[in-house]
Structures are given as structure tokens and as C-alpha cells.
Design an enzyme around this catalytic site. Structure first.
Site, mmCIF file in Angstrom:
data_model
loop_
_atom_site.group_PDB
_atom_site.id
_atom_site.type_symbol
_atom_site.label_atom_id
_atom_site.label_comp_id
_atom_site.label_asym_id
_atom_site.label_seq_id
_atom_site.Cartn_x
_atom_site.Cartn_y
_atom_site.Cartn_z
ATOM 1 N N ASN A 172 0.877 -1.171 0.000
ATOM 2 C CA ASN A 172 0.000 0.000 0.000
ATOM 3 C C ASN A 172 0.913 1.219 0.000
ATOM 4 O O ASN A 172 1.499 1.546 1.033
ATOM 5 C CB ASN A 172 -0.903 -0.029 1.243
ATOM 6 C CG ASN A 172 -1.740 1.218 1.365
ATOM 7 O OD1 ASN A 172 -1.720 2.085 0.482
ATOM 8 N ND2 ASN A 172 -2.472 1.346 2.468
ATOM 9 N N LYS A 199 0.182 4.224 -0.174
ATOM 10 C CA LYS A 199 -0.436 5.412 0.438
ATOM 11 C C LYS A 199 -0.145 6.637 -0.452
ATOM 12 O O LYS A 199 -0.060 6.489 -1.662
ATOM 13 C CB LYS A 199 0.055 5.579 1.881
ATOM 14 C CG LYS A 199 -0.160 4.282 2.689
ATOM 15 C CD LYS A 199 -0.009 4.440 4.164
ATOM 16 C CE LYS A 199 -0.247 3.082 4.826
ATOM 17 N NZ LYS A 199 -0.202 3.150 6.284
ATOM 18 N N HIS A 241 -9.591 0.931 4.845
ATOM 19 C CA HIS A 241 -8.324 1.147 5.548
ATOM 20 C C HIS A 241 -8.582 2.074 6.737
ATOM 21 O O HIS A 241 -9.395 2.997 6.642
ATOM 22 C CB HIS A 241 -7.290 1.764 4.601
ATOM 23 C CG HIS A 241 -5.905 1.738 5.188
ATOM 24 N ND1 HIS A 241 -5.498 2.675 6.113
ATOM 25 C CD2 HIS A 241 -4.870 0.886 5.011
ATOM 26 C CE1 HIS A 241 -4.245 2.381 6.473
ATOM 27 N NE2 HIS A 241 -3.848 1.312 5.818
ATOM 28 N N GLU A 245 -7.012 4.483 7.861
ATOM 29 C CA GLU A 245 -6.815 5.916 7.574
ATOM 30 C C GLU A 245 -8.060 6.495 6.903
ATOM 31 O O GLU A 245 -8.422 7.658 7.120
ATOM 32 C CB GLU A 245 -5.557 6.103 6.713
ATOM 33 C CG GLU A 245 -4.293 5.907 7.553
ATOM 34 C CD GLU A 245 -3.095 5.368 6.805
ATOM 35 O OE1 GLU A 245 -3.054 5.451 5.560
ATOM 36 O OE2 GLU A 245 -2.180 4.838 7.471
ATOM 37 N N GLU A 278 -5.445 -5.037 10.430
ATOM 38 C CA GLU A 278 -4.449 -3.983 10.636
ATOM 39 C C GLU A 278 -4.757 -3.242 11.939
ATOM 40 O O GLU A 278 -5.579 -2.306 11.934
ATOM 41 C CB GLU A 278 -4.472 -2.984 9.476
ATOM 42 C CG GLU A 278 -4.028 -3.574 8.155
ATOM 43 C CD GLU A 278 -3.408 -2.513 7.255
ATOM 44 O OE1 GLU A 278 -2.399 -2.828 6.634
ATOM 45 O OE2 GLU A 278 -3.923 -1.372 7.197
ATOM 46 N N GLY A 321 2.488 2.214 10.815
ATOM 47 C CA GLY A 321 3.437 3.316 10.668
ATOM 48 C C GLY A 321 4.093 3.730 11.972
ATOM 49 O O GLY A 321 4.725 4.780 12.048
ATOM 50 N N SER A 336 3.431 -2.185 10.322
ATOM 51 C CA SER A 336 4.877 -2.229 10.579
ATOM 52 C C SER A 336 5.513 -3.586 10.253
ATOM 53 O O SER A 336 6.422 -4.028 10.950
ATOM 54 C CB SER A 336 5.184 -1.838 12.034
ATOM 55 O OG SER A 336 4.757 -0.506 12.276
HETATM 56 P P1 13P Z 1 3.033 0.290 7.677
HETATM 57 O O1 13P Z 1 3.558 -1.025 7.122
HETATM 58 O O2 13P Z 1 3.782 1.480 7.188
HETATM 59 O O3 13P Z 1 2.888 0.229 9.169
HETATM 60 O O4 13P Z 1 1.543 0.471 7.095
HETATM 61 C C1 13P Z 1 0.641 -0.570 7.199
HETATM 62 C C2 13P Z 1 -0.562 -0.241 6.398
HETATM 63 O O5 13P Z 1 -1.348 0.607 6.766
HETATM 64 C C3 13P Z 1 -0.780 -0.961 5.141
HETATM 65 O O6 13P Z 1 -2.055 -0.727 4.634
#
Ligand code: 13P
Length: 250
Positions: free
Chosen positions: A9, A11, A99, A101, A171, A177, A209
């Protein structure tokens, strides 16, 4: 048998030049990676170029691509939004839905996420449904309630059988992150809870992570079928190392 998946992803990262170099390195690294479905979910404006670059890949192991979001409506007056049909036109195989976010920063409710999941399926895209609890919810002992409710909203609208064409991703919000990964046992416990509610063959990915050094232990757990990778998916060597860890799961 459940398929193994490693999905990047990106982002809101990348640019046309860096994307090209990253994809070139990923395609090279994919050689010999049979048995793991690998994909990158990229920002909307890059889908055309990513599709063009990935269309003619050599070898059996191919990198698929997808989007990070979509609108739940088929078409209409929804300024700034992108439909499932548009994604399908660019050869997307996947669309991430729900997601954390999107849920936290853009106010997506369980009902909206369920609509997006259904919209993706209707166009032949495989939704990657994200579920996960915040730290406060975990501390309050609410993890199973939260992920159970997020999953159920989708099953209520599309039915359990729809999971034949979908992937679930756990997740935990506190692990995204932050460099703070769920322990393999913590992740496994939630995957086991989800496993009981999906189809026997539904793949359940862990995200939060994931890095080359922790991927083998996470993917070694019985109900973890791969990963949804944020930061490490922007570094070709890391993404490939993580995919190899999924391949070794055997
Ligand atoms: P990270 O691997 O940067 O923690 O992000 C995970 C994520 O949100 C994947 O969709």
C-alpha cells in the site's frame, strides 16, 4: 488451500520517476516468487502508467496492481471520486476498502465500507477489506467486538459467500506506521477470531509495521496468510524479502 498474498500500500507516496524505478526493481525481484500473489496499490493518478509498465511482465510470477480506495456508487455527481468501473478499466485486480486511515481521517463508516466492498465486487475487483482496532479499543478489551462488527457490516450487505472473491486484512491501528508491530501471538489471536467468521479458504493478511525482520515470525503463524505492507513496500528489497518470507510459509 488459502492463497498467500503480499500487497504493498503505497499510500500518498511516490512520483512518476520513483515509481518507475521501484516497479522495475520489483518486477526483477519477482522472478522465482511463484506461489505468492503480489500486488501494489498505488495512488489513482499513477494507475495508467503503472498498468502500462506492468502489462508486459516476463515470467510466471507477475506483480498485480490495484487502488487504495474507490467510491461506492457506480457513477454520478460525486466530485473528486473514482468508481470501480474506472479502476477495472485500468486493469486493477484489487481495491483496498476500509483502511483505518480512510475510516479515521475521512469518516468512512462501516456502512460506507460495506458499500465500497460491494461496488468493487460488482466490477470484478477483489476487495481487500481492512479491519482493526485502535489502542484505546484494545486496552478496553474491545478488539474482537470492533473487528467482528467491521466484518459483519460487509457480510450483512454482500453475504459470506462474497468472501470467495475477497481478501481480509487485519491492521491494528496502533501498529500502522508506528514501528510497533503486533506480536505474532497477538496477531494470530485476532486472525483466529476472524478465521471462524470467514470462509475456510479466505486469505487473512496482517498489516502494521511489517518489515523483513519480523515477517517470518508473523507469517509463521497458522492463520496469517501474508501481509499488507505500507512503508516497507516503498523499498523494493524490503518488499521482495517480505514476499519471500510469505513464500517460505509453505
Ligand atoms: P506500515 O507497514 O507502514 O505500518 O503500514 C501498514 C498499512 O497501513 C498498510 O495498509
Amino acid at each position: 488451500m488459502r492463497n498467500r498474498f503480499v500487497v504493498g500500500n503505497w499510500k500518498m507516496h511516490g512520483n512518476r520517476v520513483s515509481n518507475r524505478a521501484l516497479l522495475e526493481a520489483l518486477v526483477k525481484g519477482m522472478q522465482g516468487l511463484e506461489g505468492v500473489e503480489c500486488a501494489v496499490c498505488v495512488p489513482f493518478p499513477y494507475l495508467g502508467e503503472v498498468a502500462a509498465q506492468l502489462a508486459g511482465q516476463p515470467g510466471k510470477a507477475r506483480l498485480a496492481w490495484g487502488a487504495q480506495n474507490l467510491n461506492e456508487h457506480a457513477q454520478g455527481a460525486f466530485t473528486g471520486e473514482v468508481s470501480a468501473q474506472m479502476l477495472a478499466e485500468f486493469g486493477c485486480r484489487y481495491a483496498i476498502v476500509g483502511h483505518s486511515e480512510r475510516r479515521q481521517l475521512f469518516g468512512e463508516t462501516d456502512a460506507v465500507v460495506a458499500g465500497k466492498y460491494a461496488a468493487a465486487l460488482a466490477q470484478g475487483l477483489k476487495p481487500i477489506l481492512c479491519v482493526g482496532e485502535t489502542l484505546a479499543q484494545r486496552d478496553a478489551g474491545q478488539t474482537e467486538n470492533v473487528v467482528g462488527r467491521q466484518l459483519q457490516a460487509v457480510l450483512d450487505l454482500s453475504g459470506r459467500k462474497s468472501l470467495e472473491n475477497a481478501v481480509v486484512a487485519y491492521e491494528p491501528v496502533w501498529a500502522i506506521g508506528t514501528g510497533r508491530t503486533a506480536t505474532p501471538a497477538q496477531a494470530q489471536a485476532v486472525h483466529e477470531f476472524l478465521r471462524a467468521r470467514v470462509l475456510p479458504d479466505t486469505s487473512i493478511l496482517y498489516g502494521g509495521s511489517v518489515k523483513p525482520d519480523n515477517a517470518p515470525a508473523l507469517f509463521g503463524m497458522q492463520d496469517i496468510d501474508g501481509g499488507l505492507i505500507g512503508g516497507a513496500s516503498l523499498v523494493a528489497a524490503d518488499f521482495i524479502a517480505i514476499a519471500r518470507a510469505a513464500q517460505r510459509k509453505g
